[in-house]
Design a protein around this motif. Structure first.
Motif, short mmCIF file in Angstrom:
data_model
loop_
_atom_site.label_atom_id
_atom_site.label_comp_id
_atom_site.label_asym_id
_atom_site.label_seq_id
_atom_site.Cartn_x
_atom_site.Cartn_y
_atom_site.Cartn_z
N SER A 143 -15.78 2.97 8.69
CA SER A 143 -16.63 3.88 7.94
C SER A 143 -17.88 3.16 7.45
CB SER A 143 -15.87 4.48 6.74
OG SER A 143 -15.49 3.47 5.84
N VAL A 144 -18.86 3.96 7.05
CA VAL A 144 -20.14 3.44 6.55
C VAL A 144 -20.48 4.15 5.25
CG1 VAL A 144 -22.59 3.14 7.05
CG2 VAL A 144 -20.93 3.00 8.91
N ASP A 145 -21.01 3.40 4.28
CA ASP A 145 -21.50 4.01 3.05
C ASP A 145 -22.89 3.47 2.75
OD1 ASP A 145 -21.18 1.60 0.94
OD2 ASP A 145 -19.36 1.68 2.16
N GLY A 146 -23.68 4.26 2.02
CA GLY A 146 -25.04 3.85 1.71
C GLY A 146 -25.47 4.29 0.34
N TYR A 147 -26.44 3.55 -0.22
CA TYR A 147 -27.00 3.84 -1.54
C TYR A 147 -28.49 3.53 -1.49
CZ TYR A 147 -27.65 3.64 -6.63
OH TYR A 147 -28.07 3.86 -7.92
N PHE A 148 -29.34 4.54 -1.78
CA PHE A 148 -30.79 4.38 -1.68
C PHE A 148 -31.42 4.93 -2.96
CE2 PHE A 148 -28.88 5.34 2.41
CZ PHE A 148 -29.22 4.21 3.16
N ASN A 149 -32.41 4.22 -3.49
CA ASN A 149 -33.05 4.71 -4.71
C ASN A 149 -34.46 4.16 -4.83
OD1 ASN A 149 -32.98 2.41 -7.15
ND2 ASN A 149 -31.52 2.03 -5.50
N ALA A 150 -35.30 4.87 -5.59
CA ALA A 150 -36.65 4.41 -5.90
C ALA A 150 -37.06 5.05 -7.22
CB ALA A 150 -37.65 4.78 -4.80
N PHE A 151 -37.86 4.30 -8.01
CA PHE A 151 -38.30 4.74 -9.33
C PHE A 151 -39.80 4.55 -9.47
CE2 PHE A 151 -33.85 4.05 -10.03
CZ PHE A 151 -33.48 4.82 -11.12
N TYR A 152 -40.45 5.52 -10.11
CA TYR A 152 -41.79 5.26 -10.64
C TYR A 152 -41.59 4.60 -12.00
CZ TYR A 152 -46.00 5.82 -13.34
OH TYR A 152 -47.08 5.57 -14.15
N VAL A 153 -42.22 3.44 -12.19
CA VAL A 153 -42.00 2.62 -13.38
C VAL A 153 -43.32 2.36 -14.08
CG1 VAL A 153 -41.10 0.45 -14.27
CG2 VAL A 153 -40.01 1.52 -12.27
N ASN A 154 -43.40 2.71 -15.35
CA ASN A 154 -44.58 2.40 -16.16
C ASN A 154 -44.11 1.54 -17.32
OD1 ASN A 154 -46.59 2.85 -18.48
ND2 ASN A 154 -47.65 3.75 -16.72
N ARG A 155 -44.60 0.28 -17.36
CA ARG A 155 -44.13 -0.67 -18.37
C ARG A 155 -45.28 -1.20 -19.20
NH1 ARG A 155 -40.95 -4.58 -15.61
NH2 ARG A 155 -39.18 -3.25 -16.14
N ASN A 156 -45.09 -1.20 -20.52
CA ASN A 156 -46.05 -1.76 -21.46
C ASN A 156 -45.40 -2.95 -22.14
OD1 ASN A 156 -48.12 -2.26 -23.25
ND2 ASN A 156 -47.55 -0.61 -24.65
N ASP A 157 -45.84 -4.17 -21.78
CA ASP A 157 -45.32 -5.39 -22.39
C ASP A 157 -46.28 -5.82 -23.50
OD1 ASP A 157 -44.38 -7.88 -23.12
OD2 ASP A 157 -43.87 -8.49 -21.08
N LYS A 158 -45.91 -5.52 -24.73
CA LYS A 158 -46.80 -5.80 -25.86
C LYS A 158 -46.91 -7.28 -26.17
CE LYS A 158 -44.46 -2.62 -28.05
NZ LYS A 158 -43.91 -1.75 -29.12
N ALA A 159 -45.91 -8.06 -25.76
CA ALA A 159 -45.98 -9.51 -25.99
C ALA A 159 -47.05 -10.16 -25.13
CB ALA A 159 -44.62 -10.15 -25.70
N ARG A 160 -47.27 -9.61 -23.94
CA ARG A 160 -48.29 -10.16 -23.04
C ARG A 160 -49.55 -9.30 -23.02
NH1 ARG A 160 -46.93 -10.87 -17.34
NH2 ARG A 160 -45.87 -8.85 -17.50
N ASP A 161 -49.51 -8.14 -23.72
CA ASP A 161 -50.61 -7.19 -23.73
C ASP A 161 -50.97 -6.76 -22.31
OD1 ASP A 161 -52.53 -5.54 -24.82
OD2 ASP A 161 -54.08 -7.08 -24.87
N VAL A 162 -49.94 -6.32 -21.56
CA VAL A 162 -50.10 -5.92 -20.16
C VAL A 162 -49.36 -4.61 -19.93
CG1 VAL A 162 -49.54 -6.49 -17.76
CG2 VAL A 162 -50.40 -8.28 -19.28
N ARG A 163 -50.01 -3.68 -19.22
CA ARG A 163 -49.34 -2.45 -18.78
C ARG A 163 -49.43 -2.36 -17.26
NH1 ARG A 163 -47.90 2.59 -20.83
NH2 ARG A 163 -48.85 2.14 -22.87
#
Length: 372
Positions: free
Chosen positions: A40-60
Motif C-alpha cells: 500500500s501507499v500513503d501520502g501527506y501534502f500541505n502548503a501554507f501562506y505564512v506572514n511573520r513579524n519578528d519584533k526582535a529583529r524588526d523584520v516582516r
C-alpha cells in the motif's frame, strides 16, 4: 493476523489522533492484496501562506511554506507466513521550502526505513524509525498538522512545539520491541544508535542508547483517557569528559463530548532539548545541565471544525535559552482527505545568560492539507 505496520507509523498516529477519525478513514491506498501479501501507499501534502513579524529583529516576511509535518509519501509491505506477519515501511519526507534558494534541489530525507515481525508475542521493529522518548508528546500534539513556532532555518520545517514543550524524537537506527495490547496497556523498549556528545580524543559510546515508552488508554464512563511515560538514557565519553544523557517525558489526554484536554512535559539532563544528534552539538557537551518543559492544550470539535488553544514552555540550562509558544488554530475538514487550517502563533525566546530576547515572532499561517 492483521499487520499493524501502517497503524503504528508516525504519520498514521498523527492522522488518527488529531483528526479523531477511525483508522479506516485514513488508511493507505492498497495496491495489492493477495495470498496473504499486501502493498500500500500513503501520502501527506500541505502548503501554507505564512506572514511573520519578528519584533526582535524588526523584520516582516511573507512566504509560502509547508507546515510542521513535511510533505510525505510512504510505502507499506505486509506478508503473512505461518504464525508471523512480516512487514516493512519506507517513507520519504520532502521540503517545499527550498524553492527559491535551490529551485531544483528539493531535499528528501528518509525518516522511516524499517521491517517488522509481528506475532502473538508482539512486534519487533528493525531499521530506522522515530524514537520512543518524546514520541507520544509530539504525535498527540493538537497542532501537529498546523504550523507552530519558527524553525531553525528558512528551508526547513517549522518547529511546532519542539523546544517549546517537548524534544523531537529524531528518527534513529534501532531494534525495538512492542508488546501486544494488554487491555489498553502498551509497552515499547529498544536499543538505538547513540549520539557522540563528547567528540575528541578517545571518544566512545560503549553501550547503545536505550529508549522506552509505556502508554495506557481507557474509556471511563464516556471519558477517553490516554496516558504515557517515556524515557531515554545514553553515555558518551572521551579522554577528559563523560556525559550521561537522560530524560523522561510524560502526558495525559482526556476527551469527552467534543472537548479534549492535553497536558504533557519532559525533564532531561546532558542534552539540548531539541533533538539529540551530533549536528546540534558539533563541539560536544562539557556538562550535564538540566532542561525541562511542558505543553498545555485544549480543543473542541464541532461538526467539521476543530478549535485549538495551545501553550508551551521550555527552560534549558544546556541550550542557554528560555522559550514560550502560544498557538490559536482552527482546522476545518472539507472531507476525510482534505483539511483547511488557520493558525496564529506567538513565539518568544530569551538567552538565559544575558536576558536578551533572541526572538519575538508573531506568525499568521493559512494552509491546506491533502492526504491519502
Amino acid at each position: 493476523m492483521k499487520n499493524n505496520n501502517f497503524r503504528k507509523s508516525g504519520l498514521a498516529i498523527a492522522m488518527m489522533a488529531i483528526m479523531g477519525a477511525s483508522a479506516g478513514a485514513h488508511a493507505a491506498i492498497e495496491l495489492y492484496n493477495e495470498d496473504g501479501t499486501s502493498f500500500s501507499v500513503d501520502g501527506y501534502f500541505n502548503a501554507f501562506y505564512v506572514n511573520r513579524n519578528d519584533k526582535a529583529r524588526d523584520v516582516r516576511n511573507s512566504d509560502v511554506k509547508m507546515g510542521f509535518l513535511p510533505n510525505t509519501i510512504g510505502f507499506n509491505f505486509s506478508k503473512e507466513i505461518g504464525d508471523l506477519t512480516l512487514g516493512g515501511r519506507s517513507s520519504f519526507w520532502s521540503t517545499i521550502n527550498d524553492s527559491i534558494e535551490s529551485p531544483t534541489d528539493t531535499a528528501i530525507d528518509v525518516r522511516q526505513l524499517y521491517a517488522t515481525v509481528d506475532g502473538s508475542f508482539g512486534q519487533v521493529l528493525i531499521g530506522k524509525d522515530f524514537g520512543l522518548y518524546g514520541r507520544s508528546n509530539i504525535f498527540l500534539d493538537e497542532i501537529l498538522m498546523g504550523f507552530g513556532s519558527p524553525g531553525a532555518s528558512s528551508t526547513g520545517v517549522s518547529f511546532g512545539n519542539i523546544r517549546t514543550g517537548y524534544p523531537y524524537p529524531n528518527p534513529s537506527a534501532q531494534i525495538t520491541y512492542r508488546s501486544p495490547d494488554m487491555g489498553g496497556l502498551n509497552v515499547a523498549a529498544g536499543i538505538f544508535e547513540p549520539a557522540n556528545t563528547t567528540p575528541g580524543s578517545q571518544s566512545e559510546q560503549s553501550a547503545p542508547r536505550f529508549e522506552t515508552e509505556v502508554s495506557y488508554s481507557a474509556d471511563l464512563s464516556g471519558v477517553a483517557l490516554t496516558g504515557w511515560v517515556n524515557g531515554r538514557q545514553q553515555s558518551s565519553e572521551n579522554a577528559t569528559t563523560k556525559i550521561d544523557s537522560r530524560g523522561v517525558g510524560y502526558g495525559l489526554k482526556a476527551s469527552v463530548a467534543g472537548f479534549s484536554l492535553t497536558a504533557s512535559g519532559f525533564s532531561s539532563k546532558g542534552d539540548v532539548p531539541i533533538l539529540i544528534n551530533e549536528a546540534t552539538i558539533p563541539t560536544g557537551l562539557s556538562s550535564e545541565e538540566d532542561a525541562d518543559g511542558y505543553l498545555l492544550q485544549a480543543s473542541y470539535t464541532l461538526g467539521a471544525n476543530r478549535f485549538v488553544v495551545s501553550y508551551g514552555e521550555t527552560d534549558s540550562d544546556q541550550g542557554n535559552f528560555e522559550t514560550d509558544n502560544t498557538s490559536i488554530a482552527v482546522f476545518h475538514d472539507v472531507n476525510s482527505n482534505f483539511k483547511l487550517v488557520a493558525e496564529y502563533n506567538m513565539f518568544e525566546q530569551e538567552t538565559k545568560s544575558t536576558g536578551v530576547k533572541a526572538a519575538d515572532a508573531n506568525t499568521l499561517a493559512l494552509g491546506a492539507v491533502v492526504m491519502f
